[in-house]
Design a protein around this motif. Structure first.
Motif, PDB file in Angstrom:
ATOM      1  N   SER A 115     -31.737  54.725  67.052  1.00 52.07           N
ATOM      2  CA  SER A 115     -31.276  54.893  68.429  1.00 52.07           C
ATOM      3  C   SER A 115     -29.822  54.464  68.504  1.00 52.07           C
ATOM      4  O   SER A 115     -29.395  53.529  67.826  1.00 52.07           O
ATOM      5  CB  SER A 115     -32.111  54.046  69.381  1.00 52.07           C
ATOM      6  OG  SER A 115     -33.436  54.509  69.400  1.00 52.07           O
ATOM      7  N   LEU A 158     -26.248  54.442  71.384  1.00 54.40           N
ATOM      8  CA  LEU A 158     -25.632  54.708  72.664  1.00 54.40           C
ATOM      9  C   LEU A 158     -24.427  55.611  72.424  1.00 54.40           C
ATOM     10  O   LEU A 158     -23.482  55.238  71.721  1.00 54.40           O
ATOM     11  CB  LEU A 158     -25.198  53.392  73.309  1.00 54.40           C
ATOM     12  CG  LEU A 158     -24.812  53.439  74.775  1.00 54.40           C
ATOM     13  CD1 LEU A 158     -26.010  53.870  75.632  1.00 54.40           C
ATOM     14  CD2 LEU A 158     -24.318  52.086  75.226  1.00 54.40           C
ATOM     15  N   LEU A 208     -28.557  56.680  75.931  1.00 53.43           N
ATOM     16  CA  LEU A 208     -29.227  56.288  74.691  1.00 53.43           C
ATOM     17  C   LEU A 208     -29.916  57.512  74.080  1.00 53.43           C
ATOM     18  O   LEU A 208     -30.701  58.183  74.750  1.00 53.43           O
ATOM     19  CB  LEU A 208     -30.265  55.192  74.973  1.00 53.43           C
ATOM     20  CG  LEU A 208     -30.923  54.581  73.744  1.00 53.43           C
ATOM     21  CD1 LEU A 208     -29.900  53.856  72.875  1.00 53.43           C
ATOM     22  CD2 LEU A 208     -32.032  53.627  74.168  1.00 53.43           C
ATOM     23  N   ASN A 266     -31.800  59.239  70.375  1.00 52.00           N
ATOM     24  CA  ASN A 266     -32.477  58.986  69.111  1.00 52.00           C
ATOM     25  C   ASN A 266     -32.015  60.070  68.145  1.00 52.00           C
ATOM     26  O   ASN A 266     -32.142  61.260  68.441  1.00 52.00           O
ATOM     27  CB  ASN A 266     -33.994  59.017  69.291  1.00 52.00           C
ATOM     28  CG  ASN A 266     -34.723  58.558  68.050  1.00 52.00           C
ATOM     29  OD1 ASN A 266     -34.151  58.479  66.977  1.00 52.00           O
ATOM     30  ND2 ASN A 266     -35.993  58.264  68.206  1.00 52.00           N
ATOM     31  N   ARG A 306     -33.632  62.572  73.549  1.00 54.65           N
ATOM     32  CA  ARG A 306     -33.272  61.613  74.603  1.00 54.65           C
ATOM     33  C   ARG A 306     -34.436  61.518  75.560  1.00 54.65           C
ATOM     34  O   ARG A 306     -34.988  62.549  75.965  1.00 54.65           O
ATOM     35  CB  ARG A 306     -32.024  62.073  75.337  1.00 54.65           C
ATOM     36  CG  ARG A 306     -31.508  61.055  76.342  1.00 54.65           C
ATOM     37  CD  ARG A 306     -30.251  61.514  77.001  1.00 54.65           C
ATOM     38  NE  ARG A 306     -30.626  62.340  78.134  1.00 54.65           N
ATOM     39  CZ  ARG A 306     -29.780  63.018  78.875  1.00 54.65           C
ATOM     40  NH1 ARG A 306     -28.504  63.010  78.590  1.00 54.65           N
ATOM     41  NH2 ARG A 306     -30.194  63.720  79.888  1.00 54.65           N
TER      42      ARG A 306
END
Length: 112
Positions: A18, A20, A25, A27, A45
């Motif tokens: 994960s 940012l 956020l 993945n 997401r």
């Protein structure tokens, strides 16, 4: 110019993490195709798959062909060799010469 990088840990392939990106956020999944020597990236997401198994191509921003504003990261991630010594991405040169580079300034890409 040094830019931020998303590192590929070849010892963990395939794997997910994960991150940012911008203020969202995501993945990211990283895989490698040994037969044809290329990496793929998946992106999701909020448990929604945005793309699965997109091939990583040198000099081409990830998600370029399927980008939808508000759905994908608002930054470019592009596999390049800032030293200029490589012009393809392979298993051997990844993380040595070629990196997934986070580009926040679009005008920098015009020089490639």
């Amino acid at each position: 110019m040094n830019r931020d990088r998303l590192h590929i840990n070849k010892n963990l392939l395939p794997y997910q993490f994960s991150i940012l990106l911008g203020d969202e956020l995501y993945n990211i999944g990283i895989s490698y195709n040994e037969t044809y020597d290329f990496f793929t990236v998946s992106l999701s997401r909020d448990d929604n798959i945005l793309t699965n198994g997109e091939r990583v191509v040198y000099g081409i921003p990830l998600f370029q062909d399927i980008y939808v504003p508000g759905k994908f990261p608002a930054i470019e991630i592009i596999p390049i060799d800032e030293s200029g010594n490589a012009d393809v991405i392979t298993y051997d040169n990844t993380e040595k010469l070629v990196f997934l580079t986070v580009n926040n300034a679009i005008e920098d890409l015009e020089a490639l």
